[in-house]
Write a protein that holds these residues in place. Structure first.
Motif, short mmCIF file in Angstrom:
data_model
loop_
_atom_site.label_atom_id
_atom_site.label_comp_id
_atom_site.label_asym_id
_atom_site.label_seq_id
_atom_site.Cartn_x
_atom_site.Cartn_y
_atom_site.Cartn_z
N UNK A 138 0.86 -1.17 0.07
CA UNK A 138 -0.07 0.09 -0.07
C UNK A 138 1.03 1.41 -0.05
N UNK A 139 0.51 2.32 -0.87
CA UNK A 139 1.30 3.33 -0.91
C UNK A 139 0.42 4.84 0.11
N UNK A 140 0.94 5.33 0.63
CA UNK A 140 0.30 6.59 1.31
C UNK A 140 1.10 7.88 0.92
N UNK A 141 0.27 8.63 0.22
CA UNK A 141 0.59 10.05 -0.29
C UNK A 141 0.10 11.13 0.35
N UNK A 142 1.07 12.15 0.80
CA UNK A 142 0.26 13.36 1.41
C UNK A 142 -0.38 14.05 0.49
N UNK A 143 -0.34 14.10 -0.70
CA UNK A 143 -1.00 15.08 -1.44
C UNK A 143 -2.44 14.29 -2.18
N UNK A 165 1.75 6.09 -14.87
CA UNK A 165 2.00 4.83 -15.18
C UNK A 165 2.12 3.79 -14.29
N UNK A 166 3.23 3.98 -13.42
CA UNK A 166 3.87 2.97 -12.34
C UNK A 166 2.74 2.86 -11.22
N UNK A 167 1.86 3.76 -10.93
CA UNK A 167 0.87 3.94 -10.08
C UNK A 167 -0.51 3.26 -10.23
N UNK A 168 -0.64 2.65 -11.49
CA UNK A 168 -1.90 2.15 -11.76
C UNK A 168 -1.70 0.69 -11.27
N UNK A 169 -0.97 0.19 -10.61
CA UNK A 169 -0.80 -1.12 -10.15
C UNK A 169 -1.10 -1.28 -8.70
N UNK A 170 -1.32 -0.13 -8.21
CA UNK A 170 -1.18 0.07 -6.70
C UNK A 170 -2.84 0.76 -6.16
N UNK A 171 -2.79 0.14 -4.84
CA UNK A 171 -3.71 0.86 -4.13
C UNK A 171 -2.84 2.15 -3.19
N UNK A 172 -3.49 3.53 -3.69
CA UNK A 172 -2.71 4.54 -3.24
C UNK A 172 -3.83 5.26 -2.09
#
Length: 621
Positions: A271-276, A384-391
């Motif tokens: 899982x990726x957590x992004x501040x913005x 492109x790379x983010x399309x594979x992940x839960x963000x």
């Protein structure tokens, strides 16, 4: 580095330097299976992932023999091999054409062959097969490696022809890179080989040799010297098992997304957590940027690190991105002062023409052409790379706590929290704030790029005092300014003027039309190396290494202690397209107990505790 001086005696490949054949032509793959690959059968059922190391890659016969064994298996092979004089591509293909076997493997290896630069070159040969091809003399490369092999193949030229690869120091390093129980196999029964193995802690037995050879040597490591040199940089404990494990990555820029991808590829639920509210809002968010290494004089650690990172990044992007997002046209780095001319010219004697080519006649300055350099679209790459992940967007990191069940609980400023088995900070310029209590020397740097209406028809990035990328979708990017610890989100006219001035050698700046600009923040370290690795226990270091001024040259210091399963990958400065990929691979190496993808001396330069250790060695607090 130079290629092997190879000739053919009929169909037999012969090394002129050592006056020895690489192997017999009478089905040498059967000898490889008998002497070397058979060692794997002894432990095949005991595990699912194997590290096999080798002195003497040669034509890659032992590697290809194992590739065949792993071809239809779910098991993983990490093969580490040392080679002083790599065989030329055309000779390698001829060898396997003559043998009539492994032709497809040889063709694939040739397509992935690294340039002739000393050090570790990681090649993802197949989904379950990794090759670390290490160029250099064995006695120089072995101290730079870090792993615990399951099996060693000692397959250099005969001891009578090449004694240096069978020296006592080489055997000591082989033992260091093994665990108790590691198997060593070699065709040789020479006295120096048997004595070298015994003196390094191996229990030796002689087995029946192949064909007309009466005996061969087999050995198992019985005891190991556990004294640690540079104990403060010792590796952290790996994750015991990946099955069912979760990883939380903080930050959705290039570093975060590449790290997430590497962990996911190896079995973690990420899982990726992004501040913005979207990906790539900071240093990774530019419309266009250049992938190129910082070129120093040969042998300088900072430059060695950048070359390693650059080559890893080239392989990563070629394997993972559509061609529309990155163009490997090369780039030119111009020497706009005498010091740079000397620096770039010094590569002419390094046999590095398949990576760097210096041209004194270029205009407006002499310059070095960097083959495989690229211009890329960082923001689009992140999308492109983010399309594979839960963000999880709008999740700004606040704090963390370690739970009794072994997990890490992470709290965000939106009052939400999340648990994970491992935690990786890829937090860019925010890192200086998050880790302000650590002795890490991180700073935030404001950079502004300028967008022009296309003004120059360059097909590759040009870099001098500033850089100019090729035009992409009607926008030509130039830049970038550098303002340490400055916060100003609004673009400045004076910064646009500076960017134009810095590239004015390439076109008439008075005819340029500014159509926009962008501000981003990057993190830099005090020594210009990124900060990558396991997060150290700062209090443990201060307490246990406080006497380092007196004991730094001893090998009985306590082993480093780390905050369990917490890692960092930041301070990439302006070349994060390259070094962020190195960070992703290196962290995964640590998590999974893989061989390190970079030399130990450079691993130490990247270590998060290096600034504190330097202070302690000087007797400072």
């Amino acid at each position: 580095m130079k290629n092997a001086n190879l000739s053919f005696k009929g169909q037999i490949p012969f090394n002129e330097e050592f006056g020895d054949i690489y192997f017999n032509t009478d089905k040498p793959w059967l000898e490889s299976e008998f002497v070397f690959a058979s060692a794997l059968d002894e432990i095949w059922q005991s595990k699912d992932s194997f590290i096999v190391a080798e002195t003497g890659f040669g034509a890659g016969l032992n590697f290809f023999t194992l590739c065949k064994k792993f071809k239809n298996s779910f098991k993983k092979l990490h093969f580490v091999s040392i080679e002083k004089s790599p065989i030329k591509k055309e000779d390698l293909l001829k060898i396997y054409e003559n043998l009539g076997i492994f032709k497809a493997y040889a063709k694939k290896l040739v397509s992935l062959y690294p340039p002739l630069i000393s050090g570790i070159h990681r090649i993802n040969f197949a989904p379950n097969i990794t090759l670390d091809l290490c160029y250099g003399e064995a006695d120089q490369i072995l101290p730079e490696l870090d792993f615990a092999a399951d099996i060693w193949f000692l397959d250099g030229f005969a001891p009578s022809k090449n004694g240096s690869i069978w020296s006592e120091e080489v055997f000591k390093q082989i033992a260091r890179l093994s665990r108790v129980g590691t198997i060593v196999r070699t065709y040789s029964c020479a006295k120096m080989v048997k004595d070298g193995l015994k003196n390094a802690g191996f229990l030796l037995s002689l087995k029946e040799g192949y064909a007309r050879k009466r005996q061969m040597s087999s050995a198992v490591l019985e005891k190991k010297d556990e004294n640690l040199k540079d104990a403060w940089f010792a590796r952290c404990e790996p994750v015991a098992s990946v099955k069912g494990k979760t990883a939380l990555v903080i930050g959705a820029g290039v570093a975060g997304l590449a790290t997430a991808g590497e962990l996911a590829k190896n079995g973690f639920k990420v899982v990726i957590a992004e501040a913005k509210s979207e990906v790539a809002t900071n240093g990774s968010g530019n419309h266009c940027g250049a992938l190129m290494p910082l070129v120093t004089k040969p042998g300088v650690n900072l430059g060695r690190m950048h070359i390693n990172a650059f080559l890893q990044a080239v392989r990563f992007y070629k394997a993972n991105l559509p061609k529309s997002l990155i163009k490997f046209n090369g780039c030119i780095d111009y020497a706009f002062d005498d010091e740079l001319v000397k620096r770039y010219a010094s590569w002419q004697d390094q046999s590095a023409e398949d990576l760097f080519k210096f041209d004194e006649s270029l205009k407006p300055y002499p310059g070095i052409f960097i083959k495989e350099a690229a211009y890329a679209r960082p923001k689009e790459i992140c999308k492109f790379l983010s399309s594979n992940f839960e963000i999880l967007f709008n999740h700004e990191y606040e704090s963390r706590a370690h739970l009794k069940n072994g997990k890490i609980s992470v709290k965000f400023k939106n009052k939400k929290s999340l648990e994970a088995d491992i935690l990786v900070f890829c937090t860019g310029s925010k890192s200086s704030e998050i880790f302000r209590s650590y002795d890490m020397q991180i700073s935030s740097v404001r950079g502004q790029v300028t967008h022009l209406k296309p003004v120059l028809k360059n097909t590759l990035p040009l870099s001098a005092k500033g850089y100019i990328c090729p035009a992409v979708k009607g926008v030509q990017v130039i830049g970038a300014t550098y303002a340490r610890n400055e916060i100003c989100d609004t673009p400045k006219d004076e910064d646009n003027a500076k960017n134009l001035s810095d590239v004015s050698e390439f076109f008439d700046a008075t005819k340029a039309t500014i159509i926009g600009s962008r501000v981003g923040y990057r993190s830099y370290s005090g020594d210009r190396f990124p900060i990558i690795g396991a997060l150290h226990d700062e209090e443990f270091y201060k307490q246990n290494y406080k006497g380092l001024f007196w004991s730094k040259n001893k090998d009985n210091n306590p082993k480093a202690s780390y905050e369990k399963n917490v890692f960092v990958n930041f301070a990439h400065g302006s070349r994060g397209l390259g070094t962020a990929i190195l960070g992703a691979n290196l962290i995964t190496d640590l998590v999974l107990a893989r061989p390190l993808c970079i030399e130990r001396s450079l691993f130490f330069e990247l270590h998060p505790a290096r600034f504190l250790i330097r202070k302690l060695k000087k007797g400072l607090k």
